[in-house]
Enzyme design. Structure first.
Site, PDB file in Angstrom:
ATOM      1  N   HIS A   1      -9.750   1.098   4.549  1.00 20.63           N
ATOM      2  CA  HIS A   1      -8.485   1.313   5.258  1.00 20.63           C
ATOM      3  C   HIS A   1      -8.727   2.286   6.413  1.00 20.63           C
ATOM      4  O   HIS A   1      -9.518   3.226   6.286  1.00 20.63           O
ATOM      5  CB  HIS A   1      -7.430   1.863   4.297  1.00 20.63           C
ATOM      6  CG  HIS A   1      -6.064   1.854   4.908  1.00 20.63           C
ATOM      7  ND1 HIS A   1      -5.653   2.801   5.807  1.00 20.63           N
ATOM      8  CD2 HIS A   1      -5.033   0.969   4.779  1.00 20.63           C
ATOM      9  CE1 HIS A   1      -4.418   2.513   6.201  1.00 20.63           C
ATOM     10  NE2 HIS A   1      -4.012   1.406   5.595  1.00 20.63           N
TER      11      HIS A   1
ATOM     12  N   GLU B   1      -7.142   4.691   7.500  1.00 19.07           N
ATOM     13  CA  GLU B   1      -6.933   6.111   7.190  1.00 19.07           C
ATOM     14  C   GLU B   1      -8.146   6.687   6.463  1.00 19.07           C
ATOM     15  O   GLU B   1      -8.468   7.862   6.623  1.00 19.07           O
ATOM     16  CB  GLU B   1      -5.637   6.273   6.375  1.00 19.07           C
ATOM     17  CG  GLU B   1      -4.412   6.056   7.266  1.00 19.07           C
ATOM     18  CD  GLU B   1      -3.206   5.470   6.569  1.00 19.07           C
ATOM     19  OE1 GLU B   1      -3.129   5.507   5.336  1.00 19.07           O
ATOM     20  OE2 GLU B   1      -2.323   4.946   7.289  1.00 19.07           O
TER      21      GLU B   1
ATOM     22  N   GLY C   1       2.206   2.417  10.855  1.00 20.62           N
ATOM     23  CA  GLY C   1       3.160   3.514  10.727  1.00 20.62           C
ATOM     24  C   GLY C   1       3.848   3.897  12.023  1.00 20.62           C
ATOM     25  O   GLY C   1       4.504   4.933  12.103  1.00 20.62           O
TER      26      GLY C   1
ATOM     27  N   SER D   1       3.140  -1.977  10.456  1.00 18.12           N
ATOM     28  CA  SER D   1       4.580  -2.036  10.751  1.00 18.12           C
ATOM     29  C   SER D   1       5.203  -3.380  10.387  1.00 18.12           C
ATOM     30  O   SER D   1       6.093  -3.860  11.100  1.00 18.12           O
ATOM     31  CB  SER D   1       4.832  -1.689  12.223  1.00 18.12           C
ATOM     32  OG  SER D   1       4.424  -0.365  12.505  1.00 18.12           O
TER      33      SER D   1
ATOM     34  N   GLU E   1      -5.682  -4.801  10.429  1.00 16.73           N
ATOM     35  CA  GLU E   1      -4.676  -3.764  10.660  1.00 16.73           C
ATOM     36  C   GLU E   1      -5.038  -2.993  11.928  1.00 16.73           C
ATOM     37  O   GLU E   1      -5.867  -2.067  11.877  1.00 16.73           O
ATOM     38  CB  GLU E   1      -4.625  -2.793   9.476  1.00 16.73           C
ATOM     39  CG  GLU E   1      -4.245  -3.431   8.167  1.00 16.73           C
ATOM     40  CD  GLU E   1      -3.693  -2.400   7.179  1.00 16.73           C
ATOM     41  OE1 GLU E   1      -2.544  -2.550   6.789  1.00 16.73           O
ATOM     42  OE2 GLU E   1      -4.409  -1.455   6.839  1.00 16.73           O
TER      43      GLU E   1
ATOM     44  N   GLY F   1       2.774  -1.029   4.383  1.00 14.85           N
ATOM     45  CA  GLY F   1       2.892   0.375   4.039  1.00 14.85           C
ATOM     46  C   GLY F   1       4.349   0.767   3.865  1.00 14.85           C
ATOM     47  O   GLY F   1       4.944   0.556   2.810  1.00 14.85           O
ATOM     48  N   GLY F   2       4.955   1.299   4.913  1.00 13.97           N
ATOM     49  CA  GLY F   2       6.299   1.873   4.841  1.00 13.97           C
ATOM     50  C   GLY F   2       7.319   0.968   4.156  1.00 13.97           C
ATOM     51  O   GLY F   2       8.043   1.411   3.258  1.00 13.97           O
TER      52      GLY F   2
ATOM     53  N   ASN G   1       0.866  -1.177   0.000  1.00 13.87           N
ATOM     54  CA  ASN G   1       0.000   0.000   0.000  1.00 13.87           C
ATOM     55  C   ASN G   1       0.905   1.230   0.000  1.00 13.87           C
ATOM     56  O   ASN G   1       1.479   1.576   1.028  1.00 13.87           O
ATOM     57  CB  ASN G   1      -0.912  -0.014   1.235  1.00 13.87           C
ATOM     58  CG  ASN G   1      -1.790   1.219   1.300  1.00 13.87           C
ATOM     59  OD1 ASN G   1      -1.801   2.036   0.382  1.00 13.87           O
ATOM     60  ND2 ASN G   1      -2.532   1.368   2.386  1.00 13.87           N
ATOM     61  N   TRP G   2       1.005   1.856  -1.154  1.00 16.96           N
ATOM     62  CA  TRP G   2       1.906   3.014  -1.278  1.00 16.96           C
ATOM     63  C   TRP G   2       1.305   4.282  -0.692  1.00 16.96           C
ATOM     64  O   TRP G   2       1.969   5.309  -0.647  1.00 16.96           O
ATOM     65  CB  TRP G   2       2.275   3.240  -2.756  1.00 16.96           C
ATOM     66  CG  TRP G   2       3.249   2.247  -3.308  1.00 16.96           C
ATOM     67  CD1 TRP G   2       3.873   1.238  -2.623  1.00 16.96           C
ATOM     68  CD2 TRP G   2       3.738   2.181  -4.662  1.00 16.96           C
ATOM     69  NE1 TRP G   2       4.723   0.544  -3.466  1.00 16.96           N
ATOM     70  CE2 TRP G   2       4.654   1.104  -4.724  1.00 16.96           C
ATOM     71  CE3 TRP G   2       3.484   2.908  -5.807  1.00 16.96           C
ATOM     72  CZ2 TRP G   2       5.314   0.749  -5.894  1.00 16.96           C
ATOM     73  CZ3 TRP G   2       4.142   2.566  -6.982  1.00 16.96           C
ATOM     74  CH2 TRP G   2       5.055   1.503  -7.018  1.00 16.96           C
ATOM     75  N   LYS G   3       0.032   4.239  -0.317  1.00 16.59           N
ATOM     76  CA  LYS G   3      -0.636   5.422   0.232  1.00 16.59           C
ATOM     77  C   LYS G   3      -0.392   6.622  -0.692  1.00 16.59           C
ATOM     78  O   LYS G   3      -0.447   6.474  -1.904  1.00 16.59           O
ATOM     79  CB  LYS G   3      -0.173   5.659   1.673  1.00 16.59           C
ATOM     80  CG  LYS G   3      -0.341   4.375   2.532  1.00 16.59           C
ATOM     81  CD  LYS G   3      -0.156   4.562   3.994  1.00 16.59           C
ATOM     82  CE  LYS G   3      -0.378   3.239   4.715  1.00 16.59           C
ATOM     83  NZ  LYS G   3      -0.281   3.356   6.155  1.00 16.59           N
TER      84      LYS G   3
END
Ligand code: 13P
Length: 244
Positions: free
Chosen positions: A93, A95, A167, A206, A161, A227-228, A7-9
Site C-alpha cells: 500500500h 502508505e 483520501g 476516493s 491506487e 478507504g474512507g 481498507n480500514w487503515k
C-alpha cells in the site's frame, strides 16, 4: 469476477468494528458473486473474522512480514495473519511505501511468504502526483509490477491506487484509469504468460457510491479497494451492491 475490499487503515475500536459488521451483514447478500473483503487493523482481525467469514466475506491483513517468526518488534507474520482468520494480505500500500519505507525488494519477499502461507496477496501499486506530472506513471507501474519477475507466477489481486487520489476526494479521471488498467493487464499477461491465473485489477482512491458505477464501466476495472467510504457500513454495502 468483481471484488470490493474495505481498507480500514488505522481506524475503529472493537465496539465500532462489531457494530459495523452487524450493520453490514444486515444489508449484505452474497448472491451477486462479488468477492468482498475487509482489511481491519490487527487488533480487530479475530473479532471481524469471527463475524464476517461465516457469511463468505474475506479478511485481509494490512501488511505482513516476510519471515514466519523472529525478533521483529512491531511486525506481524503471515502465519499469524492466517491464525487470526485472514485469507489474504494487502501488500505495498502506498502508505506503507511512503511512511514505512516499503521497497519493491521487500515486497517480492512478502509476496512469496504470503503464497507460502496460503494467503492471497492484494498488491497495491500507483504513482505519486510528481511522477504523474513528470509523465512517469506507466514506468512506475511497470517497475512496481516487475517484482513478479522475481517471485514467479502465483495467485494475486492487484489494486491500482494513484497516490494523489487516496483520501483526497480527487479520484482519477476515467481516461487515466483506463490507461493504467490496460497497461497493468498487459504487464500481468507478460509476467504470468503460460499460466491460468486470473488477476482482478481493482481501482482505489476516493471511491464512493457516487463515483463507483462509472469506474466499474471502465474495461479492466474489476472492483474497488476502498478507504474512507468503507468505514460507513451503509456506503460499503452500497458499493458491494453496485459491483454485483
Ligand atoms: P480512500 O478511499 O480513503 O481514498 O483510500 C483509498 C485507499 O488507500 C484504499 O487502500
Amino acid at each position: 469476477m468483481r471484488c470490493v475490499v474495505a481498507n480500514w487503515k488505522m481506524h475503529l475500536a472493537s465496539d465500532e468494528a462489531r457494530a459495523f459488521c452487524e450493520d453490514l451483514l444486515g444489508r449484505f447478500t452474497s448472491e451477486g458473486g462479488t468477492e468482498v473483503g475487509i482489511a481491519p487493523p490487527y487488533t480487530l482481525l479475530h473479532l471481524v473474522s469471527a463475524l464476517v467469514r461465516p457469511k463468505g466475506i474475506q479478511v485481509f491483513g494490512q501488511n505482513g512480514h516476510a519471515e514466519a517468526k523472529g525478533a521483529f518488534t512491531g511486525e506481524i507474520s503471515m502465519p499469524q495473519l492466517r491464525d487470526a482468520g485472514c485469507s489474504g494480505v494487502l501488500l505495498g500500500h502506498s502508505e506503507r511505501r511512503q511512511f514505512f519505507g516499503e521497497t519493491d525488494a521487500a515486497l517480492a519477499k512478502k509476496v512469496k511468504a504470503a503464497w507460502q502461507w496460503d494467503l492471497l496477496p492484494l498488491l497495491c501499486i500507483g504513482e505519486s502526483l510528481a511522477q504523474r506530472d513528470a509523465g512517469q506513471t506507466l514506468e512506475v507501474l511497470g517497475q512496481q509490477l516487475s517484482i513478479l519477475a522475481e517471485t514467479g507466477p502465483g495467485p494475486l489481486w492487484v489494486a491500482y491506487e494513484p497516490v494523489w487520489a487516496i483520501g483526497t476526494g480527487r479520484r482519477a479521471e476515467a481516461a487515466q484509469v483506463r490507461e493504467a488498467h490496460a497497461f497493468i493487464r498487459a504487464e500481468l499477461q507478460r509476467h504470468l504468460a503460460g499460466t491460468d491465473y486470473q488477476v482482478p485489477i481493482l481501482y482505489g482512491g476516493s471511491v464512493t457510491p457516487e463515483s463507483f458505477p462509472e469506474l466499474l464501466d471502465i474495461p479492466e476495472v474489476a472492483g474497488g479497494l476502498v478507504g474512507g467510504a468503507s468505514l460507513d457500513p451503509r456506503k460499503f454495502a452500497e458499493l458491494v451492491r453496485q459491483a454485483g
